[in-house]
Write an enzyme that holds these catalytic residues in place. Sequence first.
Site, PDB file in Angstrom:
ATOM      1  N   CYS A   1      29.473  36.759  32.384  1.00 22.42           N
ATOM      2  CA  CYS A   1      29.894  35.383  32.668  1.00 22.42           C
ATOM      3  C   CYS A   1      29.031  34.776  33.773  1.00 22.42           C
ATOM      4  O   CYS A   1      27.895  34.411  33.519  1.00 22.42           O
ATOM      5  CB  CYS A   1      31.388  35.349  32.988  1.00 22.42           C
ATOM      6  SG  CYS A   1      32.081  33.734  32.610  1.00 22.42           S
TER       7      CYS A   1
ATOM      8  N   HIS B   1      33.758  37.694  28.664  1.00 22.08           N
ATOM      9  CA  HIS B   1      34.215  38.846  29.459  1.00 22.08           C
ATOM     10  C   HIS B   1      34.522  40.029  28.530  1.00 22.08           C
ATOM     11  O   HIS B   1      35.683  40.223  28.144  1.00 22.08           O
ATOM     12  CB  HIS B   1      35.477  38.480  30.242  1.00 22.08           C
ATOM     13  CG  HIS B   1      35.225  37.551  31.386  1.00 22.08           C
ATOM     14  ND1 HIS B   1      34.839  37.992  32.625  1.00 22.08           N
ATOM     15  CD2 HIS B   1      35.271  36.206  31.464  1.00 22.08           C
ATOM     16  CE1 HIS B   1      34.675  36.962  33.430  1.00 22.08           C
ATOM     17  NE2 HIS B   1      34.926  35.856  32.751  1.00 22.08           N
TER      18      HIS B   1
ATOM     19  N   GLU C   1      34.814  43.007  29.137  1.00 21.00           N
ATOM     20  CA  GLU C   1      35.661  44.039  29.764  1.00 21.00           C
ATOM     21  C   GLU C   1      37.122  43.932  29.333  1.00 21.00           C
ATOM     22  O   GLU C   1      37.846  44.918  29.329  1.00 21.00           O
ATOM     23  CB  GLU C   1      35.560  43.974  31.297  1.00 21.00           C
ATOM     24  CG  GLU C   1      36.173  42.753  31.980  1.00 21.00           C
ATOM     25  CD  GLU C   1      35.224  41.569  32.111  1.00 21.00           C
ATOM     26  OE1 GLU C   1      34.281  41.463  31.299  1.00 21.00           O
ATOM     27  OE2 GLU C   1      35.433  40.734  33.018  1.00 21.00           O
TER      28      GLU C   1
HETATM   29  N1  GLN Z   1      31.871  30.003  37.677  1.00 21.62           N
HETATM   30  C1  GLN Z   1      31.323  30.119  36.379  1.00 21.62           C
HETATM   31  C2  GLN Z   1      31.885  29.093  35.429  1.00 21.62           C
HETATM   32  O1  GLN Z   1      32.927  28.528  35.666  1.00 21.62           O
HETATM   33  C3  GLN Z   1      31.528  31.522  35.826  1.00 21.62           C
HETATM   34  C4  GLN Z   1      32.968  31.876  35.617  1.00 21.62           C
HETATM   35  C5  GLN Z   1      33.178  33.346  35.413  1.00 21.62           C
HETATM   36  O2  GLN Z   1      32.328  34.174  35.752  1.00 21.62           O
HETATM   37  N2  GLN Z   1      34.318  33.721  34.894  1.00 21.62           N
HETATM   38  O3  GLN Z   1      31.316  28.817  34.405  1.00 21.62           O
END
Ligand code: GLN
Length: 534
Positions: free
Chosen positions: A380, A506, A508
């Site tokens: 992410c 994600h 995970e």
């Molecule tokens: N801050 C980034 C976004 O909002 C990544 C978010 C995250 O890693 N879950 O896109």
Amino acid sequence: MAKHIFVIGGVLSSLGKGIASSSIGLLMKKMGYNVVMQKFDPYLNVDPGTMSPFQHGEVFVTDDGVETDLDLGHYERFIGIPLNKNSNSTTGQIYEAVLKKERRGDYLGKTVQVIPHVTNEIKNLIRKIGKDNDIVITEIGGTVGDIESLPFLEAIRQFRMDVGIENSLFIYLTYVPFIKAAGELKTKPTQHATTKLREIGIQPDILLCRSERLFNDEIRNKIALFTNVQKSRVINAVDVATIYEVPKVFMQANLHEKICEHFHLTQNKIDFSDWDQIIDNIKNSEKEVTIAVCGKYVEHQDAYKSVGAALIHAAAANRMKLNIKWVDSEKTFSSEEIEKQLIDVDGILIPGGFGVRGIDGKIGIARYARENQIPFFGICLGLQIAVIEFAQNVCNLKEAYSSEFNEECQHPVIDLMEDQRYLEMMGGSMRLGAYPCKLKKNTLTHKIYGRKEISERHRHRYEFNNKYREIIEKNGMVISGISPDDFLVEIIEIPDHPFFIGVQFHPEFKSRPDKVQPIFRDFIKKAAKLKMNK
Ligand code: GLN
């Protein structure tokens, strides 16, 4: 009708109610029953989405895009079933629902009260999740004695009256501390905590007593006598080396037998061999692999619960012992410091995160991984960092950044997508939950998944900015995963590197001990292999 197990906690928090509930879930599932799990959180926040990871740990996301308590991650990892919005409710949500009904006039002028209106709302949630399932496990957040959990305890007390003893089971998790000075295990906290629960009208059916050391019959007798719980139902949940051993401890104590007995259910044989193998891999692997996890919440590792779990599963699947080196990206930004911190690691992972703090450290870390051919996995925010770093140092876009960190930056290679129809569909600005993703043939990611299309869970606002796709691809970064309409970049990789993958989702959240997430699995495999060749 479904059989309902309620898991309640006494004495103190952090006894592992989530793991205990999940372990019961696994045993029931292994006996062939359909299991579903549910958690009630006694706080007033409507969901944990707005709570700081420093305070509350990770926000777990379900396929249907609900931001939930991290215990749902344990549930899914143990019972192996994807959960949904019905599995997590907070006091805030329940009051919101009751107040909405009140405004609508649903209560026909009655005085709206905690009992029966709030408790009915809670009971409805318990009943609703029970449909089409054999076993419902409901974990009550908080500790008996807290004001906040009272409506939930009252609701489950009533629930037993509604459905009968044979359809409801109260399991109480308590603590039996070992007092060094006395050289003894002490039962008094468990006695008092059980008295407290009885005052609320709940007599536990089974006690799970956490303790550092195994206790003897004398202790068991004493607990049984003072708590009114049959001796055979006082179970010693002794500390174990890995959480994945907890179901085994319960099984050896015949907890599953007691549960079946209580519910008049057939007790089927449990085949635990797959989990035995996982436990053995976690505990007894000889070769080690060290992975740096670089983020700003590293002092609060609960913030990376699922990442840590996925790494453990992946290491176990490769029969490796896992060392995680937590690297604070706020403190690690000079190239000397980065090298000092990362010189001895076999792989580098940058997990998700929000906000500008620690960002430049992460960009330096991604560069270090890329230039030194160290296996890299960006999740992410980790993908976004990898793209920014590549744009700055390979594509020569020195001002490349994300508009999350600087709205005015000259090259927002990561940006908000105003025209993004997905966001509108979600009714908010966060892209949440499972989305499909197409994989590009002949890429490392395609090889890893061995499939053309995948589905993974998201939780972010910003996206790869398509205006920069051409220049980034021209310079050698490959877009190996993309949304089915070719619009959203979901996965990047650098072919000219042993293992460099960034994902916008994600992964995970979907890793399980017995079904390891493929990118994690191969990331560890590569890290271990390169270590051997060093
Ligand atoms: N801050 C980034 C976004 O909002 C990544 C978010 C995250 O890693 N879950 O896109």
